[in-house]
Design a protein around this motif. Structure first.
Motif, short mmCIF file in Angstrom:
data_model
loop_
_atom_site.label_atom_id
_atom_site.label_comp_id
_atom_site.label_asym_id
_atom_site.label_seq_id
_atom_site.Cartn_x
_atom_site.Cartn_y
_atom_site.Cartn_z
N THR A 196 1.80 -1.47 9.11
CA THR A 196 1.26 -2.14 7.94
C THR A 196 0.60 -3.46 8.32
N VAL A 197 1.27 -4.25 9.16
CA VAL A 197 0.68 -5.54 9.57
C VAL A 197 -0.59 -5.31 10.39
N SER A 198 -0.58 -4.32 11.26
CA SER A 198 -1.80 -3.99 12.01
C SER A 198 -2.93 -3.61 11.06
N ASN A 199 -2.60 -2.83 10.05
CA ASN A 199 -3.60 -2.43 9.05
C ASN A 199 -4.12 -3.65 8.30
N MET A 200 -3.24 -4.59 7.98
CA MET A 200 -3.66 -5.83 7.30
C MET A 200 -4.66 -6.60 8.16
N MET A 201 -4.41 -6.64 9.47
CA MET A 201 -5.29 -7.39 10.37
C MET A 201 -6.64 -6.68 10.56
N GLN A 202 -6.62 -5.35 10.60
CA GLN A 202 -7.86 -4.60 10.81
C GLN A 202 -8.69 -4.45 9.54
N TYR A 203 -8.01 -4.30 8.41
CA TYR A 203 -8.70 -4.06 7.13
C TYR A 203 -8.20 -5.06 6.08
N PRO A 204 -8.39 -6.34 6.33
CA PRO A 204 -7.81 -7.35 5.43
C PRO A 204 -8.34 -7.29 4.00
N ASP A 205 -9.57 -6.85 3.81
CA ASP A 205 -10.13 -6.83 2.46
C ASP A 205 -9.36 -5.88 1.54
N SER A 206 -8.70 -4.87 2.11
CA SER A 206 -7.91 -3.94 1.29
C SER A 206 -6.67 -4.59 0.70
N TYR A 207 -6.26 -5.72 1.26
CA TYR A 207 -5.02 -6.37 0.83
C TYR A 207 -5.27 -7.66 0.04
N LEU A 208 -6.53 -8.04 -0.13
CA LEU A 208 -6.85 -9.30 -0.81
C LEU A 208 -6.17 -9.39 -2.18
N GLY A 209 -5.48 -10.50 -2.41
CA GLY A 209 -4.83 -10.75 -3.69
C GLY A 209 -3.48 -10.08 -3.86
N GLN A 210 -3.09 -9.20 -2.94
CA GLN A 210 -1.79 -8.55 -3.08
C GLN A 210 -0.66 -9.53 -2.74
N HIS A 211 0.43 -9.40 -3.45
CA HIS A 211 1.59 -10.26 -3.25
C HIS A 211 2.46 -9.60 -2.18
N ILE A 212 2.64 -10.30 -1.05
CA ILE A 212 3.29 -9.75 0.13
C ILE A 212 4.62 -10.47 0.38
N LYS A 213 5.62 -9.72 0.82
CA LYS A 213 6.91 -10.29 1.22
C LYS A 213 7.20 -9.83 2.65
#
Length: 162
Positions: free
Chosen positions: A62-79
């Protein structure tokens, strides 16, 4: 006569197999019962991605995906949970805080920057480096020095007592 008995027995078996049990989907499987559990942070805000509830493999993915495709996670609340780390950017004369998330083999740790509100002052309100922390915040991306960086804005941090 024997042939008619066999056909009748096959028809009876088919009728029994098709009529028993709960309703089935087209694959023949009973419909799955699912429940969705909504997880919120201390302020009641819904957590979209809770890395603290994932296996080490899922966290890494998941973290790798966040780094590679950050625009997909914009605005999401992460813990997430990780070890507190601080970096002093001398060029920008600022401190950058992050949670370092180790993978299962501890060879490929990844960090996510977080930004607490202005009421926190470094070093007084921050733990020692290496302390395990949990951070929640809103995923954001920014450009600096020609690179794209990911961070959790409006973050809240707690020190884990483990």
């Amino acid at each position: 006569m024997h042939r008619n008995s066999v056909i009748a027995l096959i028809c009876l078996c088919c009728a029994v197999l098709c009529s028993c049990g709960k309703a089935a989907d087209q694959s023949g499987n009973a419909p799955a019962e699912t429940t969705v559990q909504t997880v919120t942070d201390a302020q009641g805000k819904v957590i979209d991605v809770d890395l603290t509830q994932m296996s080490s493999t899922m966290i890494y993915s998941t973290v790798s995906n966040m780094m590679q495709y950050p625009d997909s996670y914009l605005g999401q609340h992460i813990k997430l949970s990780g070890q507190f780390s601080v970096y002093h950017d001398k060029g920008g004369d600022k401190y950058i805080f992050s949670a370092i998330i180790p993978d299962a083999t501890a060879c490929c740790s990844q960090g996510i920057e977080f930004v607490l509100d202005d009421s926190y002052k470094y070093p007084d309100d921050y733990p020692e480096e290496g302390t395990t922390i949990t951070v929640t915040g809103d995923f954001n991306v920014y450009d600096e020095y020609g690179f794209k960086y990911c961070q959790l804005q409006n973050a809240e941090m707690t020190v884990d007592n483990t």
